[in-house]
Write a protein that holds these residues in place. Structure first.
Motif, PDB file in Angstrom:
ATOM      1  N   ASN A 165       0.862  -1.176   0.000  1.00  0.00           N
ATOM      2  CA  ASN A 165       0.000   0.000   0.000  1.00  0.00           C
ATOM      3  C   ASN A 165       0.900   1.228   0.000  1.00  0.00           C
ATOM      4  OD1 ASN A 165      -2.019   1.864   0.297  1.00  0.00           O
ATOM      5  ND2 ASN A 165      -2.637   1.205   2.342  1.00  0.00           N
ATOM      6  N   PRO A 166       1.590   1.453  -1.127  1.00  0.00           N
ATOM      7  CA  PRO A 166       2.632   2.487  -1.157  1.00  0.00           C
ATOM      8  C   PRO A 166       2.116   3.883  -0.851  1.00  0.00           C
ATOM      9  CG  PRO A 166       2.150   1.639  -3.371  1.00  0.00           C
ATOM     10  CD  PRO A 166       1.437   0.775  -2.403  1.00  0.00           C
ATOM     11  N   GLY A 170      -6.197   4.479   3.145  1.00  0.00           N
ATOM     12  CA  GLY A 170      -7.025   3.810   4.141  1.00  0.00           C
ATOM     13  C   GLY A 170      -7.919   2.757   3.532  1.00  0.00           C
ATOM     14  N   VAL A 171      -8.235   2.914   2.236  1.00  0.00           N
ATOM     15  CA  VAL A 171      -9.128   1.984   1.543  1.00  0.00           C
ATOM     16  C   VAL A 171      -8.660   0.545   1.703  1.00  0.00           C
ATOM     17  CG1 VAL A 171     -10.356   1.664  -0.603  1.00  0.00           C
ATOM     18  CG2 VAL A 171      -9.168   3.804  -0.178  1.00  0.00           C
ATOM     19  N   HIS A 172      -7.339   0.358   1.640  1.00  0.00           N
ATOM     20  CA  HIS A 172      -6.792  -0.993   1.711  1.00  0.00           C
ATOM     21  C   HIS A 172      -7.194  -1.682   2.997  1.00  0.00           C
ATOM     22  CE1 HIS A 172      -4.429   0.665  -1.482  1.00  0.00           C
ATOM     23  NE2 HIS A 172      -3.943  -0.530  -1.741  1.00  0.00           N
ATOM     24  N   ASN A 173      -7.331  -0.885   4.023  1.00  0.00           N
ATOM     25  CA  ASN A 173      -7.629  -1.446   5.322  1.00  0.00           C
ATOM     26  C   ASN A 173      -9.116  -1.746   5.463  1.00  0.00           C
ATOM     27  OD1 ASN A 173      -6.881  -2.251   7.866  1.00  0.00           O
ATOM     28  ND2 ASN A 173      -7.479  -0.286   8.733  1.00  0.00           N
ATOM     29  N   PHE A 174      -9.954  -0.830   4.983  1.00  0.00           N
ATOM     30  CA  PHE A 174     -11.365  -0.973   5.353  1.00  0.00           C
ATOM     31  C   PHE A 174     -12.195  -1.798   4.385  1.00  0.00           C
ATOM     32  CE2 PHE A 174     -12.050   2.953   2.915  1.00  0.00           C
ATOM     33  CZ  PHE A 174     -13.141   2.560   2.186  1.00  0.00           C
ATOM     34  N   VAL A 175     -11.778  -1.923   3.113  1.00  0.00           N
ATOM     35  CA  VAL A 175     -12.609  -2.745   2.223  1.00  0.00           C
ATOM     36  C   VAL A 175     -12.724  -4.184   2.742  1.00  0.00           C
ATOM     37  CG1 VAL A 175     -12.779  -3.778  -0.054  1.00  0.00           C
ATOM     38  CG2 VAL A 175     -12.472  -1.336   0.161  1.00  0.00           C
ATOM     39  N   PRO A 176     -11.604  -4.807   3.115  1.00  0.00           N
ATOM     40  CA  PRO A 176     -11.753  -6.152   3.711  1.00  0.00           C
ATOM     41  C   PRO A 176     -12.577  -6.104   4.995  1.00  0.00           C
ATOM     42  CG  PRO A 176      -9.493  -5.756   3.109  1.00  0.00           C
ATOM     43  CD  PRO A 176     -10.196  -4.451   2.943  1.00  0.00           C
TER      44      PRO A 176
END
Lengths: 368, 335
Positions: A165-166, A170-176
């Motif tokens: 997640n260069p 925050g999207v990377h964290n919350f979509v899952p």
């Protein structure tokens, strides 16, 4: 077999004919993804700060312009008096004040040492720390520029790489996280309600006085929600790829297989709740308090599990969403294969089997 | 009232029941469909006794009525017989199958219509029927003959959702669903409660036609006037059976001669008749009073008329009346 088919058809009719259920089923995930995607974020952007520049010399102006151009800060006001600093904080809009003393440049060049005062609003400690780090980094950067012409005897330069997640989105964290939450909410609550509703409206009474088998009801009740939840996953993925620009790095097939497993876990939990409760209200309450809150708090989505006290860490192990969250993050963000997540998959499968078996065993073949 | 009397009453009725000459369908009763022996149901921590030592038999093809007010224990008896509740004492069989041990066999062969409308409100008439037909491993077409008379009346609305039907139509649909698998025994728990008088009559006509197909029917109702439609009835109150017999026999067994008496001020008439020295019983029945006396009418008539005249009653009319089941019920209660 024909019995099962007609039962499933009936369950579909219940869901599709009830607008409220449909709204919860499909409205909820979309709303959650969009809210988390655009409105709720723990990233720090465009924080308002004030600057009290008593020096107004080359160095201070250069630093101010560096701060201004960073995307973390927005200069709200240039102050003229010391008293204004406190007033600015009292308005509540200001996160930080940067104060340059008189003769800032002079001190820097002649005594090789100058000070800047940074005052942060620490009511939200995380934001305060983050902003401090950002401003310190900017100052350090300027310092390095000044030192370019001199030889510094020892120097360690960290080469930082943000893996997976260069851009630190925050999207990377919350979509899952949202996926786990939505599936948990929809599957557990919907199935829990669906069996209890039959008890409440009295249809269970008629159903019981017929040759059907408990397993038939359990399977027939879960299949419609399984299919609808898979559709939900498709919607969430489409939204996250096209609206939130989050790519799916791993194997899509594996992602769906793991999601299916988690859906079945949730369905079996819902089934278990519905068999233990008598009214739709209790079923809903238990689903919300017993499932939704642990999912939110103990899955590692909102708060890192590593930072929790030991007992909570142990408790978090029985929260299915925790395992699913790890699985989905591994597949979607890290692009890992099954080899990396077999352990979590195994645990989820275990929880599922446990609840299915106990549901079949506890299924009431009589009214009381 | 002394409890002893009621107990005596039960003994009296069970003796009577054992005497086959008193049964209407002596030939039919040779084969017993439902057998209930000393059944007891107790609820909750405070041990409320809902069904207290109830025994009765229902012959094959018989239309048997459980008649009693709300809370008499009718639904509890139904639920025990349909294997939905476990009895605390006694035993019962349906088609020779024990309600506890052989519950699976019973569930396959009986039709059950609970007191509360219990079909899927969001499914149409047709969908409900098809669903229950399939669950029982049959089809609407296969047993269409059995339900045709009833179904034909609701067929024009077959696309309508069950929740949007009138009370009478709901009842017909529920009966269709209970009949769809050609049950040998039909349990109908208060099927006519909340249904208009015309539909109620129609409903009982339908039951008579079903009975003609040799289906055993156990029906409960709080309406005394429906008792006459049954082959035999059991009057039930507070979990105890007061009397079991044919409606005609129960009426025959009424010990007193009953008069209906009316006057302009019915309330005062009621008060005064209760004070009259030869009054045996007096209670309101519709707009009349049903009264019986301790002496023959010839002996009390003049005295009674005098008594009423003295108290200023106008337009007093008096007639003989054949006791109804309700009269019998009240009589049994006051014993």
């Amino acid at each position: 077999m024909k019995q099962l088919f007609v039962f499933i058809k009936k369950e579909f009719a219940h869901v599709l004919r009830d607008r409220k259920t449909l709204l919860i089923l499909f409205g909820l995930p979309i709303v959650q993804i969009l809210i988390f995607g655009f409105a709720l974020t723990n990233e720090v952007k465009n924080s308002k700060i004030v600057i009290f520049d008593q020096a107004k010399d080359v160095s201070s102006l250069k630093l101010i312009s560096k701060i201004e151009t960073s995307r973390y800060f927005e200069i709200d006001k240039m102050l003229q008096h010391n008293q204004e600093v406190e007033e600015a904080f009292k308005t509540g809009k200001i996160k930080m004040a940067v104060i340059f003393p008189e003769n800032f440049n002079h001190d820097l060049l002649h005594t090789n040492k100058a000070t800047i005062q940074i005052i942060s609003d620490a009511t939200d400690p995380n934001t305060a720390t983050m902003l401090n780090n950002y401003v310190t980094a900017i100052i350090g950067d300027y310092q390095a520029q000044l030192n370019k012409n001199f030889e510094v005897p020892y120097r360690i330069v960290p080469e930082v790489k943000m893996l997976y997640n260069p851009q630190l989105k925050g999207v990377h964290n919350f979509v899952p996280g949202v996926m786990a939450m939505v599936l948990m909410l929809v599957c557990v609550m919907m199935t829990a309600i669906s069996i209890v509703r039959e008890k409440e409206t009295g249809t269970m009474e008629v159903l019981l006085v017929s040759p059907f088998k408990p397993l038939l009801v359990i399977v027939a009740k879960t299949i419609p929600y399984l299919i609808l939840s898979l559709m939900n996953i498709v919607i969430i993925l489409i939204l996250s790829v096209f609206v939130l620009e989050l790519p799916v790095n791993g194997n899509l097939f594996l992602l769906f297989a793991e999601s299916t497993l988690f859906i079945i876990t949730s369905l079996s939990l819902g089934m278990f709740i519905s068999i233990q409760t008598e009214t739709q209200q209790t079923a809903m309450l238990i689903s919300l308090v017993g499932m939704f809150l642990p999912t939110l708090l103990l899955s590692g989505f909102m708060f890192p599990i590593e930072n929790m006290p030991k007992p909570l860490q142990i408790v978090s192990n029985i929260v299915p969403a925790k395992w699913f969250y790890i699985i989905i993050k591994s597949i979607m963000i890290k692009g890992l294969g099954f080899a990396a997540i077999w352990k979590q998959t195994f645990i989820l499968a275990g929880i599922t089997t446990f609840f299915i078996l106990i549901s079949i065993k506890k299924f009431k073949i009589r009214l009381a | 009232m002394p409890m002893l009397d009621i107990n005596d009453n039960i003994k009296w009725t069970s003796e009577k029941e054992m005497n086959p000459s008193l049964m209407v369908n002596a030939a039919l009763s040779a084969e017993i469909s439902i057998q209930v022996k000393n059944l007891v149901k107790v609820y909750g921590k405070d041990k409320t006794i809902a069904v207290d030592d109830v025994s009765f038999n229902v012959g094959k093809g018989e239309l048997f009525g459980l008649i009693g007010p709300d809370g008499a224990g009718k639904t509890s008896i139904f639920r025990m017989l349909t294997t939905l509740l476990l009895p605390e004492g006694g035993s019962a069989t349906v088609n020779g199958n024990d309600v506890v041990k052989d519950y699976k066999k019973i569930r396959k062969s009986v039709g059950y219509m609970p007191g509360k409308f219990s079909l899927y409100q969001d499914l149409s008439i047709e969908e409900n029927l098809n669903f229950f037909a399939t669950i029982f491993g049959t089809t609407l077409e296969e047993n269409y003959d059995l339900i045709r008379d009833i179904y034909i009346q609701i067929e024009p609305f077959k696309k309508r959702r069950a929740g949007k039907l009138s009370g009478g139509m709901k009842q017909k649909l529920a009966l269709c669903c209970a009949l769809i698998h050609k049950p040998t025994v039909l349990f109908l728990d208060e099927p006519t409660t909340g249904v208009d008088p015309v539909s109620r009559r129609e409903f009982w006509e339908m039951l008579k036609r079903l009975k003609a197909q040799n289906i055993t029917i156990l029906v409960s109702t709080p309406y005394m006037d429906e008792a006459n439609m049954c082959d035999r009835i059991a009057l039930i109150q507070k979990g105890k059976i007061l009397s079991i017999d044919t409606p005609a026999e129960i009426i025959n067994a009424y010990p007193d001669i009953l008069y209906k008496i009316k006057a302009d001020n019915i309330y005062h008439l009621y008060l005064h008749l209760n004070e009259f020295q030869y009054t045996k019983s007096c209670f309101a029945f519709g707009e009349m009073l049903h009264v019986s006396f301790t002496k023959n009418m010839e002996e009390v008539q003049s005295e009674l008329l005098n008594y009423l005249n003295q108290r200023g009653h106008q337009n007093v009319s008096m007639d003989l009346v054949i006791p109804t089941i309700e009269d019998c019920f009240i009589k049994l209660l006051s014993n």
